[in-house]
Structure formats: C-alpha cells, structure tokens
Scaffold this motif. Structure first.
Motif, mmCIF file in Angstrom:
data_model
loop_
_atom_site.group_PDB
_atom_site.id
_atom_site.type_symbol
_atom_site.label_atom_id
_atom_site.label_comp_id
_atom_site.label_asym_id
_atom_site.label_seq_id
_atom_site.Cartn_x
_atom_site.Cartn_y
_atom_site.Cartn_z
ATOM 1 N N ASP A 1 0.820 -1.398 0.003
ATOM 2 C CA ASP A 1 0.006 -0.096 0.048
ATOM 3 C C ASP A 1 0.774 1.426 -0.049
ATOM 4 N N TYR A 2 1.969 1.446 0.999
ATOM 5 C CA TYR A 2 2.734 2.363 0.827
ATOM 6 C C TYR A 2 3.710 2.603 -0.453
ATOM 7 N N PHE A 3 4.031 1.595 -0.888
ATOM 8 C CA PHE A 3 4.909 1.705 -2.148
ATOM 9 C C PHE A 3 4.189 2.077 -3.133
ATOM 10 N N ASN A 4 2.914 1.794 -3.183
ATOM 11 C CA ASN A 4 1.896 2.361 -4.215
ATOM 12 C C ASN A 4 1.484 3.679 -3.851
ATOM 13 N N LYS A 5 1.675 4.206 -2.667
ATOM 14 C CA LYS A 5 1.515 5.631 -2.525
ATOM 15 C C LYS A 5 2.868 6.468 -3.245
ATOM 16 N N ALA A 6 3.884 5.905 -2.749
ATOM 17 C CA ALA A 6 5.110 6.486 -3.218
ATOM 18 C C ALA A 6 5.186 6.546 -4.902
ATOM 19 N N LEU A 7 4.822 5.731 -5.619
ATOM 20 C CA LEU A 7 5.249 5.574 -7.041
ATOM 21 C C LEU A 7 4.527 6.781 -7.683
ATOM 22 N N PRO A 8 3.331 7.056 -7.567
ATOM 23 C CA PRO A 8 2.737 8.355 -8.360
ATOM 24 C C PRO A 8 3.566 9.488 -8.019
ATOM 25 N N VAL A 9 3.911 9.746 -6.862
ATOM 26 C CA VAL A 9 4.818 10.963 -6.406
ATOM 27 C C VAL A 9 6.095 10.921 -7.269
ATOM 28 N N ALA A 10 6.914 9.867 -7.291
ATOM 29 C CA ALA A 10 8.015 9.729 -8.210
ATOM 30 C C ALA A 10 7.733 9.882 -9.631
ATOM 31 N N ARG A 11 6.513 9.588 -10.018
ATOM 32 C CA ARG A 11 6.204 9.690 -11.564
ATOM 33 C C ARG A 11 5.914 11.172 -11.775
ATOM 34 N N ALA A 12 5.221 11.841 -10.784
ATOM 35 C CA ALA A 12 5.005 13.150 -10.862
ATOM 36 C C ALA A 12 6.343 14.194 -10.831
ATOM 37 N N LEU A 13 6.924 13.531 -10.467
ATOM 38 C CA LEU A 13 8.359 14.369 -10.272
ATOM 39 C C LEU A 13 9.418 14.215 -11.175
ATOM 40 N N ASN A 14 8.989 13.103 -12.407
ATOM 41 C CA ASN A 14 9.875 12.387 -13.203
ATOM 42 C C ASN A 14 11.200 11.908 -12.619
ATOM 43 N N ASP A 15 11.114 11.416 -11.351
ATOM 44 C CA ASP A 15 12.218 10.936 -10.755
ATOM 45 C C ASP A 15 12.488 9.466 -10.970
ATOM 46 N N ASN A 16 13.002 9.147 -11.951
ATOM 47 C CA ASN A 16 13.192 7.641 -12.527
ATOM 48 C C ASN A 16 13.937 6.760 -11.425
ATOM 49 N N TYR A 17 14.988 7.647 -10.776
ATOM 50 C CA TYR A 17 15.728 6.734 -10.183
ATOM 51 C C TYR A 17 14.945 6.328 -8.824
ATOM 52 N N THR A 18 13.983 7.209 -8.057
ATOM 53 C CA THR A 18 13.122 6.829 -6.752
ATOM 54 C C THR A 18 12.299 5.684 -7.402
ATOM 55 N N GLU A 19 11.656 6.057 -8.585
ATOM 56 C CA GLU A 19 10.609 5.145 -9.128
ATOM 57 C C GLU A 19 11.219 3.790 -9.229
ATOM 58 N N CYS A 20 12.483 3.827 -9.622
ATOM 59 C CA CYS A 20 13.145 2.260 -10.030
ATOM 60 C C CYS A 20 13.064 1.572 -8.760
ATOM 61 N N LEU A 21 13.661 2.120 -7.659
ATOM 62 C CA LEU A 21 13.988 1.664 -6.302
ATOM 63 C C LEU A 21 12.463 1.173 -5.683
ATOM 64 N N THR A 22 11.530 2.181 -6.006
ATOM 65 C CA THR A 22 10.286 1.804 -5.109
ATOM 66 C C THR A 22 9.580 0.502 -5.864
ATOM 67 N N LEU A 23 9.755 0.463 -7.261
ATOM 68 C CA LEU A 23 9.441 -0.845 -8.001
ATOM 69 C C LEU A 23 10.006 -2.165 -7.425
ATOM 70 N N LEU A 24 11.414 -1.998 -7.316
ATOM 71 C CA LEU A 24 12.004 -2.658 -6.611
ATOM 72 C C LEU A 24 11.631 -3.762 -5.339
ATOM 73 N N SER A 25 11.179 -2.536 -4.634
ATOM 74 C CA SER A 25 10.752 -3.025 -3.145
ATOM 75 C C SER A 25 9.440 -3.341 -3.255
ATOM 76 N N LEU A 26 8.471 -2.966 -4.054
ATOM 77 C CA LEU A 26 7.245 -3.509 -4.484
ATOM 78 C C LEU A 26 7.203 -5.001 -5.011
ATOM 79 N N GLY A 27 8.147 -5.021 -5.864
ATOM 80 C CA GLY A 27 8.493 -6.600 -6.458
ATOM 81 C C GLY A 27 8.468 -7.451 -5.375
ATOM 82 N N PHE A 28 9.529 -7.133 -4.309
ATOM 83 C CA PHE A 28 9.878 -8.056 -3.271
ATOM 84 C C PHE A 28 8.626 -8.415 -2.367
ATOM 85 N N ALA A 29 8.138 -7.284 -2.048
ATOM 86 C CA ALA A 29 6.697 -7.029 -1.412
ATOM 87 C C ALA A 29 5.612 -7.984 -1.928
#
Length: 324
Positions: A235-263
């Motif tokens: 739930d929290y990783f999914n909250k973080a993703l749209p923020v990273a995308r809105a900021l065009n922050d590919n680095y943070t989005e990459c790490l968040t997706l990585l954590s989401l995949g493991f969860a």
C-alpha cells in the motif's frame, strides 16, 4: 604549534638562501649584458653576428625576468590590514563545511561525512548559529545511522529536531523527524519508527515537499516489509510511486518498484511481482543503476520459478480431477 614554528623558520631560512643565490646569478648576467652591448657596436656591419647577439640578449633578459619573479616570491610581503566582516567570514566557513559534507555523503564516505559534520557543528556552536547547529546535528545523526551507531544517531537527530523547532527551520524539522524514524526502524523499534515517519509525511505535505513525501511513503513501506506485513508495505509503495512519477524521478521510481516487487512476491502475488521487477529493470537500465539492475535479475529468477511451479501445481490438480 612548536612543529609549525620550526617549519616556518626553515622556510624563511630557505627563502634567504635562495635570495642570495639569485643575486649571485644576476651579477654575472649584468656583466654579460654590458659586454654584449659593446660587442654589438663592434659588429654593426655584420648582420649575421648581430642576429646572434640579439638572441643572446633575449635569453639574458628572460633569465633576468625569471630571477625578478623568484626574488619577489622569496620575500615576505608586509602585512596589508583590511576591513573584514567577521560574521560573513564565519558564515563562509560553515557553508564550506556543509558543502564538503554533501560531497562526502554523495560519495558514501560516511566517516568523512561524520568528521566534517562534527567540525561544522563545533563552529556553529561557537558562533551560536541556530540554523547551522540544527543542520549539522542532523547530518551527524545521519552519518551515525549509516555507520550503525544507532544510539548516537538518535541522540543527534533528536537534538536537530529541538533546534529546528527553536529556529523555525520547518524543512530541517521534517527531514530530521523522518531520519529519526529510520534510526528506530534500524533498531527494530517499528511502532516508534512508523509514528515518526508518518509525522514527517504530514510535515512534507504541509511544506509541499513532494520529494520527501514520496521518500517517506517508501520508508514506511520498508518498515512494514521488515515487520512481515507485506500487504501494508505494498500500500505504501503504491503511494510512493505516483509521487516519483509526478516528479519524473526515475531513480526513486526504480527503487520503489524494486521494493514493491519483493513485497508482492513475499505474500504470493507473483504476477504483480514480475510486473514490478520488469518495470524496475527498465528504469535501472535507463538510469544506469547497475546495483538495481542486478537486484531485479535476482528477484525475477525466484519469482518466475515460483510462479511457474504454482501454475504446474494447479495444472496437476485439474488433470487429476478430470481423470477421476
């Protein structure tokens, strides 16, 4: 101090000796120059010899110019008192410590980051500069946390929060509150950790700091992941993703997706885990993040295998039912 005085005295003696040598060289040069002038008069009707004489004259002038520079350097210039704004000078020192710390932190040199932070904090306390005391206390706390000195990290980060409140530095208060939550996470005090990071999220929203808002969502997700509460982590990783995308922050989005995949993999949602890992892999390649790329591959392998085995189990069950 004694060693510095001895070193200074040696340099002064060396300068005096060098000055004497330079004068000794200059004396024969002057003689050569005068003699060359007389020679030019005698060979006035011989252009070839005159040309050679001019070349010699130019070289003598070059050596003389070098000796003049050398003598100027060896002499100690008299002091030139000038008016100086001491406050500005101290501010420059504090800013230099801060920027130096940024370089050390960005290159993962946490020991140096800690040393610089402590020096900056010492200077700020002498200056009684609340803002920099707050900043450097926070930096020292971060350095201790990265080095695994958690009690010290908590002590300095709490100090930073108190100073931030006194100085009205809301951004520093938000930053340090989130960092305190991470220190509690790393010491397995999960309830405290979530409480402080959620407080930091509210602060980030209040000051409209989207970057920290997304970062804190991801941090809360990581706490729930460490607790084994994977659905809350998702739930929290999914909250973080749209923020990273809105900021065009590919680095943070990459790490968040990585954590989401493991969860997702951890609680059995293999299809979603594969999607997250693959999307993270694309961004890792795009940003040149080889560490994340390797983590994606190490995640995709087990997920694919588990996903395949699950399908095989279902297929076996259907076949058995049909045979019956």
């Amino acid at each position: 101090v004694q060693a510095e005085l001895v070193k200074t005295e040696k340099l002064v003696s060396l300068g005096r000796m060098a000055s004497g040598v330079a004068h000794e060289i200059r004396n024969p040069l002057n003689t050569m120059n005068v003699t060359l002038g007389l020679l030019k008069r005698k060979v006035a009707g011989h252009p070839d010899i005159l040309e050679l004489s001019e070349m010699i004259s130019e070289e003598i002038a070059r050596v003389d110019h070098f000796l003049s520079d050398f003598l100027s350097y060896s002499k100690q210039p008299p002091p030139k008192p000038t008016l100086t704004n001491v406050n500005e000078m101290v501010d420059d020192i504090l800013e230099a410590y801060y920027l130096k710390g940024v370089v050390f932190f960005s290159t993962s040199r946490y020991d140096s980051f800690l040393t610089t932070g402590k020096k900056g904090l010492h200077e700020a306390e002498i200056r009684r500069d609340l803002r920099y005391r707050c900043i450097f206390s926070g930096n020292v706390g971060i350095a201790h946390n990265y080095l695994g000195h958690y009690p010290e990290a908590i002590k300095y980060t709490r100090k930073a929060i108190r100073l931030a409140k006194r100085s009205g530095e809301i951004q520093e208060e938000v930053r340090s509150t989130g960092n305190l939550g991470l220190s509690y996470r790393d010491t397995q005090q999960y309830a405290k950790s979530i409480a402080f990071i959620e407080k930091a999220v509210k602060g980030a929203i209040l000051i409209k700091d989207r970057h920290r808002e997304g970062l804190f969502y991801r941090n809360i997700g990581s706490v729930y992941q460490m607790m084994g509460e994977y659905t809350k982590a998702v739930d929290y990783f999914n909250k973080a993703l749209p923020v990273a995308r809105a900021l065009n922050d590919n680095y943070t989005e990459c790490l968040t997706l990585l954590s989401l995949g493991f969860a997702c993999w951890s609680y059995g949602n293999y299809a979603e885990a594969l999607v997250s890992y693959n999307n993270s892999l694309k961004l890792a390649r795009l940003t040149g993040n080889t560490w994340a790329e390797g983590r994606c591959y190490s995640g995709i392998g087990p997920v694919s295998y588990t996903h395949l085995r699950a399908h095989e189990t279902v297929l076996d069950l259907v076949c058995r039912l049909l045979l019956e």
